[in-house]
Design an enzyme around this catalytic site. Structure first.
Site, PDB file in Angstrom:
ATOM      1  N   LYS A  74       0.795  -1.252   0.053  1.00 24.09           N
ATOM      2  CA  LYS A  74       0.156   0.008   0.030  1.00 24.09           C
ATOM      3  C   LYS A  74       0.972   1.171   0.065  1.00 24.09           C
ATOM      4  O   LYS A  74       0.498   2.230  -0.147  1.00 24.09           O
ATOM      5  CB  LYS A  74      -0.951   0.130   1.283  1.00 24.09           C
ATOM      6  CG  LYS A  74      -1.876  -1.131   1.512  1.00 24.09           C
ATOM      7  CD  LYS A  74      -2.314  -1.053   2.953  1.00 24.09           C
ATOM      8  CE  LYS A  74      -2.980  -2.370   3.338  1.00 24.09           C
ATOM      9  NZ  LYS A  74      -3.502  -2.482   4.672  1.00 24.09           N
TER      10      LYS A  74
ATOM     11  N   GLU B  76       8.058   2.128  -6.066  1.00 20.68           N
ATOM     12  CA  GLU B  76       8.129   1.593  -4.789  1.00 20.68           C
ATOM     13  C   GLU B  76       8.077   2.779  -3.464  1.00 20.68           C
ATOM     14  O   GLU B  76       8.769   3.743  -4.125  1.00 20.68           O
ATOM     15  CB  GLU B  76       9.203   0.617  -4.641  1.00 20.68           C
ATOM     16  CG  GLU B  76       9.652   0.034  -3.414  1.00 20.68           C
ATOM     17  CD  GLU B  76       8.548  -0.705  -2.678  1.00 20.68           C
ATOM     18  OE1 GLU B  76       7.360  -0.342  -2.655  1.00 20.68           O
ATOM     19  OE2 GLU B  76       8.548  -2.042  -2.470  1.00 20.68           O
ATOM     20  N   ASP B  77       7.763   2.756  -2.383  1.00 24.45           N
ATOM     21  CA  ASP B  77       7.883   3.531  -1.556  1.00 24.45           C
ATOM     22  C   ASP B  77       9.195   3.726  -0.898  1.00 24.45           C
ATOM     23  O   ASP B  77       9.886   4.765  -0.891  1.00 24.45           O
ATOM     24  CB  ASP B  77       6.860   3.443  -0.325  1.00 24.45           C
ATOM     25  CG  ASP B  77       6.885   1.989   0.222  1.00 24.45           C
ATOM     26  OD1 ASP B  77       7.662   1.251  -0.202  1.00 24.45           O
ATOM     27  OD2 ASP B  77       6.112   1.864   1.157  1.00 24.45           O
TER      28      ASP B  77
ATOM     29  N   ASP C 201      14.698  -1.050   1.460  1.00 25.15           N
ATOM     30  CA  ASP C 201      15.464  -1.346   2.789  1.00 25.15           C
ATOM     31  C   ASP C 201      16.476  -2.552   2.512  1.00 25.15           C
ATOM     32  O   ASP C 201      17.558  -2.302   1.805  1.00 25.15           O
ATOM     33  CB  ASP C 201      14.443  -1.689   3.775  1.00 25.15           C
ATOM     34  CG  ASP C 201      14.926  -1.765   5.150  1.00 25.15           C
ATOM     35  OD1 ASP C 201      15.673  -0.832   5.569  1.00 25.15           O
ATOM     36  OD2 ASP C 201      14.326  -2.578   5.833  1.00 25.15           O
TER      37      ASP C 201
ATOM     38  N   PHE D 188      13.895   4.583  10.945  1.00 21.49           N
ATOM     39  CA  PHE D 188      12.396   4.253  10.579  1.00 21.49           C
ATOM     40  C   PHE D 188      11.671   5.422   9.965  1.00 21.49           C
ATOM     41  O   PHE D 188      11.238   6.237  11.056  1.00 21.49           O
ATOM     42  CB  PHE D 188      11.974   3.352  11.514  1.00 21.49           C
ATOM     43  CG  PHE D 188      10.674   2.313  11.026  1.00 21.49           C
ATOM     44  CD1 PHE D 188      10.898   1.295  10.332  1.00 21.49           C
ATOM     45  CD2 PHE D 188       9.368   2.730  11.058  1.00 21.49           C
ATOM     46  CE1 PHE D 188      10.007   0.484   9.858  1.00 21.49           C
ATOM     47  CE2 PHE D 188       8.393   2.275  10.499  1.00 21.49           C
ATOM     48  CZ  PHE D 188       8.771   0.995   9.800  1.00 21.49           C
ATOM     49  N   VAL D 189      11.262   5.447   8.817  1.00 21.25           N
ATOM     50  CA  VAL D 189      10.293   6.471   8.573  1.00 21.25           C
ATOM     51  C   VAL D 189       8.996   6.135   8.318  1.00 21.25           C
ATOM     52  O   VAL D 189       8.467   5.159   8.033  1.00 21.25           O
ATOM     53  CB  VAL D 189      11.003   7.339   7.363  1.00 21.25           C
ATOM     54  CG1 VAL D 189      12.199   7.937   7.684  1.00 21.25           C
ATOM     55  CG2 VAL D 189      11.207   6.212   6.245  1.00 21.25           C
TER      56      VAL D 189
ATOM     57  N   ASP E 126       4.072   3.258   6.584  1.00 17.96           N
ATOM     58  CA  ASP E 126       3.332   3.075   8.165  1.00 17.96           C
ATOM     59  C   ASP E 126       4.175   2.589   8.869  1.00 17.96           C
ATOM     60  O   ASP E 126       5.359   1.997   8.622  1.00 17.96           O
ATOM     61  CB  ASP E 126       2.317   2.094   7.758  1.00 17.96           C
ATOM     62  CG  ASP E 126       2.695   0.684   7.483  1.00 17.96           C
ATOM     63  OD1 ASP E 126       3.511   0.533   6.509  1.00 17.96           O
ATOM     64  OD2 ASP E 126       2.551  -0.225   8.353  1.00 17.96           O
TER      65      ASP E 126
ATOM     66  N   ARG F  48       0.081   6.554   7.666  1.00 15.98           N
ATOM     67  CA  ARG F  48       0.411   6.350   6.179  1.00 15.98           C
ATOM     68  C   ARG F  48      -0.265   7.871   5.667  1.00 15.98           C
ATOM     69  O   ARG F  48       0.246   8.326   4.605  1.00 15.98           O
ATOM     70  CB  ARG F  48      -0.307   5.624   5.462  1.00 15.98           C
ATOM     71  CG  ARG F  48       0.215   4.331   5.637  1.00 15.98           C
ATOM     72  CD  ARG F  48      -0.875   3.261   4.680  1.00 15.98           C
ATOM     73  NE  ARG F  48      -0.498   1.619   5.107  1.00 15.98           N
ATOM     74  CZ  ARG F  48       0.599   0.852   4.758  1.00 15.98           C
ATOM     75  NH1 ARG F  48       1.425   1.712   3.877  1.00 15.98           N
ATOM     76  NH2 ARG F  48       0.577  -0.314   5.174  1.00 15.98           N
TER      77      ARG F  48
HETATM   78  P1  IMP Z   1      13.112  -4.733   1.720  1.00 13.10           P
HETATM   79  O1  IMP Z   1      13.671  -3.589   0.861  1.00 13.10           O
HETATM   80  O2  IMP Z   1      12.431  -6.004   1.071  1.00 13.10           O
HETATM   81  O3  IMP Z   1      13.508  -4.754   3.122  1.00 13.10           O
HETATM   82  O4  IMP Z   1      11.474  -4.332   2.288  1.00 13.10           O
HETATM   83  C1  IMP Z   1      11.073  -2.972   1.903  1.00 13.10           C
HETATM   84  C2  IMP Z   1       9.705  -3.085   2.663  1.00 13.10           C
HETATM   85  O5  IMP Z   1       9.762  -2.761   3.997  1.00 13.10           O
HETATM   86  C3  IMP Z   1       8.911  -1.681   2.277  1.00 13.10           C
HETATM   87  O6  IMP Z   1       8.173  -1.744   1.060  1.00 13.10           O
HETATM   88  C4  IMP Z   1       8.158  -1.085   3.355  1.00 13.10           C
HETATM   89  O7  IMP Z   1       6.888  -1.774   3.468  1.00 13.10           O
HETATM   90  C5  IMP Z   1       9.066  -1.735   4.565  1.00 13.10           C
HETATM   91  N1  IMP Z   1       9.945  -0.885   5.179  1.00 13.10           N
HETATM   92  C6  IMP Z   1      11.254  -0.622   5.226  1.00 13.10           C
HETATM   93  N2  IMP Z   1      11.722   0.334   5.944  1.00 13.10           N
HETATM   94  C7  IMP Z   1      10.688   1.006   6.422  1.00 13.10           C
HETATM   95  C8  IMP Z   1      10.378   2.311   7.069  1.00 13.10           C
HETATM   96  O8  IMP Z   1      11.589   2.744   7.283  1.00 13.10           O
HETATM   97  N3  IMP Z   1       9.227   2.859   7.072  1.00 13.10           N
HETATM   98  C9  IMP Z   1       8.226   1.971   6.831  1.00 13.10           C
HETATM   99  N4  IMP Z   1       8.262   0.860   6.145  1.00 13.10           N
HETATM  100  C10 IMP Z   1       9.362   0.410   5.844  1.00 13.10           C
HETATM  101 MG    MG Z   2       6.469  -1.435   0.127  1.00  7.77          MG
END
Ligand code: IMP
Ligand code: MG
Length: 172
Positions: free
Chosen positions: A41, A96-97, A100, A149-150, A156, A162
């Protein structure tokens, strides 16, 4: 509520950066039709704002994935909602938002690549490069941020915040 949120990027700063990104993407895709894939989302707000600023013809589809596991055990990504339409032969831009560990996106990019789009690129509002476990090639990045953590602008904390119009750092 007992979480403390401080502004990292204001509403105006986010809007300005998205305008710049939209200009660049519009230039890069000039003469082509662009198919945006919004990853639910978290990317909804970013996708809307970016799409409104693009000057090339745009279509939009949605996908939802969830990841299990943490930084040390190795995450597994599950497809929760697939796209409505095939992407074969289309110019696809994944929206993508935040990136990470990179696990979600490396799974997604491989999954999308297998569907034979004409081109495939990745656009993220935020990137935390220090946290990367799996390598991902990012074509467009809004802001590179430190390991914090943002929340806000679609992101969220336990499904909250959100709707904040800015990007904030949360410290429980
Ligand atoms: P990754 O890159 O597979 O570790 O996962 C990324 C996902 O983790 C993102 O799409 C978010 O849903 C969540 N995520 C990672 N860091 C944050 C953050 O700082 N705030 C909120 N969601 C996060
Ligand atoms: Mg995401």
């Amino acid at each position: 509520m007992n979480e403390n949120i401080s502004v990292m990027y204001s509403e105006e700063q986010v809007a300005e950066r998205i305008r710049q990104m939209a200009e660049q993407i519009s230039r890069d895709y000039a003469g082509k039709k662009l198919h945006l894939i919004c990853i639910l989302k978290g990317s909804v707000f970013f996708t809307c704002e970016l799409a409104k600023r693009l000057t090339v013809p745009v279509t939009i589809d949605f996908m939802s994935v969830s990841s299990y596991g943490n930084g040390t055990t190795g995450g597994v990504v599950r497809l929760v909602k697939d796209l409505d339409e095939p992407i074969e032969g289309r110019h696809v831009l994944i929206i993508e938002d935040i990136i990470d560990s990179g696990r979600t996106l490396s799974y997604l990019m491989q999954n999308m690549h297998n569907r034979r789009p004409a081109s495939l690129k990745l656009c993220t509002l935020l990137d935390k490069p220090d946290r990367r476990v799996t390598e991902v090639h990012v074509d467009y990045t809004g802001f590179e941020i430190p390991d914090e953590f943002v929340v806000g602008y679609g992101l969220d904390y336990a499904q909250k915040y959100r709707n904040l119009p800015y990007i904030g750092v949360i410290r429980p």
